[in-house]
Design a protein around this motif. Sequence first.
Motif, mmCIF file in Angstrom:
data_model
loop_
_atom_site.group_PDB
_atom_site.id
_atom_site.type_symbol
_atom_site.label_atom_id
_atom_site.label_comp_id
_atom_site.label_asym_id
_atom_site.label_seq_id
_atom_site.Cartn_x
_atom_site.Cartn_y
_atom_site.Cartn_z
ATOM 1 N N ASN A 368 0.824 -1.218 0.000
ATOM 2 C CA ASN A 368 0.000 0.000 0.000
ATOM 3 C C ASN A 368 0.852 1.258 0.000
ATOM 4 O O ASN A 368 0.421 2.308 0.482
ATOM 5 N N ASN A 369 2.069 1.152 -0.517
ATOM 6 C CA ASN A 369 2.932 2.325 -0.664
ATOM 7 C C ASN A 369 3.151 3.058 0.660
ATOM 8 O O ASN A 369 3.242 4.276 0.703
ATOM 9 N N GLY A 370 3.209 2.302 1.748
ATOM 10 C CA GLY A 370 3.478 2.891 3.054
ATOM 11 C C GLY A 370 2.287 3.507 3.741
ATOM 12 O O GLY A 370 2.417 4.120 4.805
ATOM 13 N N VAL A 371 1.083 3.343 3.169
ATOM 14 C CA VAL A 371 -0.131 3.912 3.773
ATOM 15 C C VAL A 371 -0.738 2.885 4.729
ATOM 16 O O VAL A 371 -0.865 1.701 4.407
ATOM 17 N N TRP A 372 -1.139 3.355 5.912
ATOM 18 C CA TRP A 372 -1.551 2.463 6.999
ATOM 19 C C TRP A 372 -2.993 1.991 6.878
ATOM 20 O O TRP A 372 -3.889 2.746 6.497
ATOM 21 N N LYS A 373 -3.216 0.713 7.226
ATOM 22 C CA LYS A 373 -4.546 0.142 7.438
ATOM 23 C C LYS A 373 -4.480 -0.697 8.708
ATOM 24 O O LYS A 373 -3.556 -1.516 8.860
ATOM 25 N N PRO A 374 -5.427 -0.536 9.642
ATOM 26 C CA PRO A 374 -5.380 -1.323 10.888
ATOM 27 C C PRO A 374 -5.356 -2.826 10.649
ATOM 28 O O PRO A 374 -4.786 -3.574 11.454
ATOM 29 N N GLU A 375 -5.967 -3.279 9.557
ATOM 30 C CA GLU A 375 -6.044 -4.720 9.300
ATOM 31 C C GLU A 375 -4.680 -5.371 9.080
ATOM 32 O O GLU A 375 -4.552 -6.602 9.184
ATOM 33 N N TYR A 376 -3.666 -4.574 8.773
ATOM 34 C CA TYR A 376 -2.339 -5.161 8.603
ATOM 35 C C TYR A 376 -1.867 -5.839 9.897
ATOM 36 O O TYR A 376 -1.086 -6.788 9.856
ATOM 37 N N ARG A 377 -2.349 -5.380 11.045
ATOM 38 C CA ARG A 377 -1.928 -5.988 12.315
ATOM 39 C C ARG A 377 -2.414 -7.434 12.431
ATOM 40 O O ARG A 377 -1.789 -8.252 13.105
ATOM 41 N N LEU A 378 -3.530 -7.757 11.820
ATOM 42 C CA LEU A 378 -4.144 -9.072 12.003
ATOM 43 C C LEU A 378 -3.340 -10.206 11.374
ATOM 44 O O LEU A 378 -3.515 -11.365 11.745
#
Length: 519
Positions: A368-378
């Motif tokens: 995602n080109n360094g853009v954050w999404k909370p779901e990445y933690r899962l």
Amino acid sequence: MDTKEPKNIEAPSAAGSPPDGPDHEGHVVLIPRPSTHPPRSPGILQQNWSLRRKYIIAAVLCLASFSGAVAPLSGQLNLADQEKLYTKTKIQEAYANSAALAGMAGGPFFFAPISHVFGRSSVIFWCILCTLVCQVWGAVMTHSDDYIPFIMSRLFAGFFGAVPTVLGPRIVTDLFFLHQRGRAFTALHMSFLFGTIAGPTFSGFISANAFFPVEFWWTVGLLGFTLICCFCFLEETGFDRVNFERNPDVPQNLVANRFATFFFGQSVVLPSTWRETAKIAAVPFLIGICPVTIIMGIFTLISFGFYVGVNALTPVWLQKPAAEGGYGFTLKQNAAFTFCHWVGIIIVQFYGHWLNDKLPLALARRFNNGVWKPEYRLHVLWLPSLILNPIGLGIFGAALQYHLHYMVLALGVFIVTIGSLASVPVTVNYVVECFTHYPAEAGIVIGAYRIVYGLTISFYINPWVAAVDVGWVYGMMAFFAVFSFFFVMLLMWKGHAIRGIQFASLASSEEGEKLMEEY
């Protein structure tokens, strides 16, 4: 956690627009952005504090979480003395653990809103003191008709003892940047979970050759030491980062500051009416009915709940006579057995410290080109929750069904410990980042889901075993654990859309923030 200090950081404008230059530590953007606004007191803009100051507060918070977890479950193993004194069965004595878990689930719902009036640090301090009193209460319940008061002492020990871990997410969110929180949440929740394991272990060895109240007395000293550390080092972090003029003046003098924080806590926090407090008290229930919380809560209820069920009932299986399907362990042998939990939680600590921030950041950079999404933690949960947890439950059930060597049983407990405990900081961190304005309240809801299964299992485990045999009880748990992971996969797939179905007043996350800067 990253040990570099932010340098040459520009502040956002009053309107909240981003600065002209990038905010970063190396390649990582600092979220939330630090401010160069001159604070009116040392209590404002905690993310500008030195790392030494942050780490000291975090360490004391971890100690408080550990001590608060040790206390209510410290009587978990010494069932024989209690059985003789109160003339109850081992299962009935295990109700004390259920009472402690019920207190852990219920107490935070009361104290989280209270902390908005009296301050988080003050509430933690007084709850540790009340936990100490409850330990003395439990220790003096030495008459045959004290069974009910003894159970009540465990209930209230849990009621007060769980509060530091529940208020901790709010303090962690105040102190640390987004890319540091995974490790901070891991340290906080592993401290709490280690307390639930270490308490029974130490108490088992201490009371093995003594009357059972001694298993409570040693915790009084631990809680007293924790009180001193809280008084000396905890600081209030609940300040307005936008309207600085609203913040109260915090005394600079050390003694005045300590008394203002812990005895007159309302003087160092933002003014709040009891009506506003009542509204805040409703927030956990509103968060609890949001789809994203329900989905994650169901996973937590099943995945971690089975660990609570295994942990709470293992002493019953181990201390039963071999003729009744148990292992005939003495109290000291049972205490030694709990070291399989210790090894498991140490591995979880290293696993979480290494992966809980690194993997989500890598996914954001790669996809995602360094853009954050909370779901990445899962995505940290694939190995522990989908693979290890079901395998461990299956081994545990097979060991009991076929009465295999107790080391096979220990292997099952070890694997379940890793599989279940690794999910705790990740799930709490994820839900907190779905409701960034209400991290304590979000933590309360997930904590209640996590505990509710374990506090009820003592009441129906015998009929369940009678219906399908003990092997299939835990075999069914293994299949249910695999099924529960589909809820996590649903959030990985459609988490953004699901998070959009919630109350507008609660909605807040850091999705879309640019975490990585390229040079």
